[in-house]
Design a protein around this motif. Structure first.
Motif, PDB file in Angstrom:
ATOM      1  N   ARG A  57       0.833  -1.200   0.000  1.00  9.99           N
ATOM      2  CA  ARG A  57       0.000   0.000   0.000  1.00  9.99           C
ATOM      3  C   ARG A  57       0.870   1.253   0.000  1.00  9.99           C
ATOM      4  NH1 ARG A  57      -4.078   0.348   4.797  1.00  9.99           N
ATOM      5  NH2 ARG A  57      -2.307   1.298   5.875  1.00  9.99           N
ATOM      6  N   LYS A  58       0.520   2.179  -0.852  1.00 11.97           N
ATOM      7  CA  LYS A  58       1.261   3.437  -0.935  1.00 11.97           C
ATOM      8  C   LYS A  58       1.171   4.222   0.378  1.00 11.97           C
ATOM      9  CE  LYS A  58       1.386   4.901  -5.784  1.00 11.97           C
ATOM     10  NZ  LYS A  58       0.863   5.899  -6.746  1.00 11.97           N
ATOM     11  N   TYR A  59       2.212   4.977   0.640  1.00  9.74           N
ATOM     12  CA  TYR A  59       2.259   5.902   1.773  1.00  9.74           C
ATOM     13  C   TYR A  59       2.056   5.193   3.117  1.00  9.74           C
ATOM     14  CZ  TYR A  59       1.161   8.959  -2.207  1.00  9.74           C
ATOM     15  OH  TYR A  59       1.142   9.582  -3.438  1.00  9.74           O
ATOM     16  N   GLN A  66       2.081  10.672   2.912  1.00  7.72           N
ATOM     17  CA  GLN A  66       1.063  11.249   2.027  1.00  7.72           C
ATOM     18  C   GLN A  66       1.005  12.767   2.146  1.00  7.72           C
ATOM     19  OE1 GLN A  66      -2.652   9.185   2.179  1.00  7.72           O
ATOM     20  NE2 GLN A  66      -3.344  10.044   0.234  1.00  7.72           N
ATOM     21  N   GLU A  69       2.920  13.988  -0.734  1.00  7.75           N
ATOM     22  CA  GLU A  69       2.681  13.155  -1.916  1.00  7.75           C
ATOM     23  C   GLU A  69       3.134  13.816  -3.211  1.00  7.75           C
ATOM     24  OE1 GLU A  69      -1.446  12.328  -2.532  1.00  7.75           O
ATOM     25  OE2 GLU A  69      -2.076  14.339  -1.939  1.00  7.75           O
ATOM     26  N   TYR A  72       6.319  12.458  -4.772  1.00 10.92           N
ATOM     27  CA  TYR A  72       6.331  11.056  -5.190  1.00 10.92           C
ATOM     28  C   TYR A  72       5.937  10.923  -6.658  1.00 10.92           C
ATOM     29  CZ  TYR A  72       6.622   9.512  -0.310  1.00 10.92           C
ATOM     30  OH  TYR A  72       7.026   9.277   0.978  1.00 10.92           O
ATOM     31  N   ASP A  74       3.922   9.279  -9.460  1.00  9.39           N
ATOM     32  CA  ASP A  74       2.607   8.639  -9.473  1.00  9.39           C
ATOM     33  C   ASP A  74       2.596   7.523 -10.512  1.00  9.39           C
ATOM     34  OD1 ASP A  74      -0.010   7.910  -9.323  1.00  9.39           O
ATOM     35  OD2 ASP A  74      -0.835   9.822 -10.028  1.00  9.39           O
ATOM     36  N   ASN A  78      -2.799   2.614  -6.409  1.00  3.32           N
ATOM     37  CA  ASN A  78      -2.754   2.881  -4.972  1.00  3.32           C
ATOM     38  C   ASN A  78      -1.783   1.948  -4.250  1.00  3.32           C
ATOM     39  OD1 ASN A  78      -4.698   4.942  -5.044  1.00  3.32           O
ATOM     40  ND2 ASN A  78      -6.359   3.421  -5.064  1.00  3.32           N
ATOM     41  N   PHE A  80       2.217  -0.457  -4.763  1.00  2.28           N
ATOM     42  CA  PHE A  80       3.414  -0.833  -5.510  1.00  2.28           C
ATOM     43  C   PHE A  80       3.453  -2.353  -5.591  1.00  2.28           C
ATOM     44  CE2 PHE A  80       4.675   3.104  -3.226  1.00  2.28           C
ATOM     45  CZ  PHE A  80       4.853   3.926  -4.329  1.00  2.28           C
TER      46      PHE A  80
END
Length: 336
Positions: A57-59, A66, A69, A72, A74, A78, A80
């Protein structure tokens, strides 16, 4: 530049080469078992059986990721997606193994097994047969990252060879016996103490490694109550002008706030710094460098070592940078 070669000796009753017992995680328990009921299921370093693709999960690595963000890239998702393989090294995973109790499903391993003589105090060893697994976990980042946010600190300092001088654990399937070939202190009812003959054997093993000419320095791992005596003994009998470091730990490898892992790193840094010739055998704990003859455990806690005799004994500090303040003038190691 060529990295130094360091011999790492496994000594007896060494907390620095011990680990908390392996307890079955809740994910390995059946509905009929008692659950640990902690906030999170505990994780243990283990190896994957086969490659697996996971989505992260991102962040989720830091509460304020976040919040930034905009810095980062994109990827339009949502998450990786990452391929994990057995070759990566150990990952922190739930421990789902169960003890054989004669039933069809087994029973969870529990900490209380260590106190149960009816099952041979659990029938397993918590100590490591040599220090290679400890070093691997440190380099893998299992216990934490370095100050630069990455891992592999030990490998960046030196190369290592692991020598089982008087190890705290043994391969019983190969005929090794506690009290003869290895020396644990737990489970307490079957702990083993060292004999004078064993110490003489260790001296010969250490001297043989020194005489090989293969190494640039030496690390000796041992239990904290006895390291001071062994290090003093070596300072009188071992013939070398190369750095010789004794290290210990007050908490087992893998336990919360373990101090031994950092002591190992500091010992490796000390050797790689090519300290002054004639420093003799030293103990390195809690970022302090102690002369072997002035080195004593005063309290059973991190920071509990003291210099004895009222005339100093702390020779310097070992951290990201090694600093030598004083050099002993008494005879030690090759001059003893």
């Amino acid at each position: 530049m060529t990295k130094p070669q360091i011999a790492v000796f496994s000594g007896p009753r060494s907390t620095i080469a011990n680990s908390p017992t392996l307890v079955t995680s809740d994910k390995g328990r059946l509905e009929t078992d008692s659950y640990l009921q902690r906030r999170f299921d505990h994780l243990v370093p283990q190896y994957l059986h086969e490659p697996v693709t996971v989505r992260i999960r991102k962040y989720s690595a830091h509460p304020l990721e976040q919040d930034a963000e905009e810095v980062y890239h994109d990827n339009g998702e949502n998450f990786f997606e990452v391929l994990l393989t057995p070759e990566d090294g150990a990952y922190l995973l739930p421990y789902v193994a169960r003890r054989d109790d004669g039933s069809g499903t087994g029973t969870p391993f529990e900490e209380s097994d260590l106190r149960n003589p009816d099952i041979n105090y659990g029938g397993r060893q918590t100590f490591f047969p040599d220090a290679s697994k400890v070093f691997e976990d440190i380099d893998r980042g299992i216990s934490g990252r370095d100050s630069k946010g990455t891992v592999g600190v030990l490998n960046s300092i030196a190369d290592y060879k692991f020598i089982r001088a008087l190890p705290p654990a043994g391969y019983t399937k190969n005929g090794e016996q506690a009290g003869v070939d290895f020396f644990p202190y737990s489970p307490r009812p079957i702990g083993k103490f060292l004999t004078s003959a064993s110490l003489a054997k260790a001296t010969n093993i250490v001297q043989s490694a020194i005489n090989s000419g293969e190494f640039d320095g030496f690390i000796w791992l041992e239990g904290s109550p006895h390291l001071e005596e062994t290090l003093y003994w070596f300072s009188l009998l071992i013939d070398t002008a190369l750095p010789f470091v004794g290290v210990s730990s007050q908490r087992p490898h893998g336990e919360l706030s373990n101090d031994g892992d950092r002591n190992i790193v500091d010992a490796a840094r000390y050797i790689a710094s090519q300290p002054l010739t004639g420093m003799g055998a030293v103990g390195i704990v809690d970022e302090q460098i102690f002369a072997a003859r002035s080195f004593k455990k005063g309290d059973a806690r991190p920071g509990g070592y003291r210099s004895t005799g009222g005339h100093g004994g702390v020779l310097g500090s070992a951290n990201n940078e090694v600093k030598i303040w004083y050099k002993p003038v008494y005879k030690t190691l090759s001059t003893s």
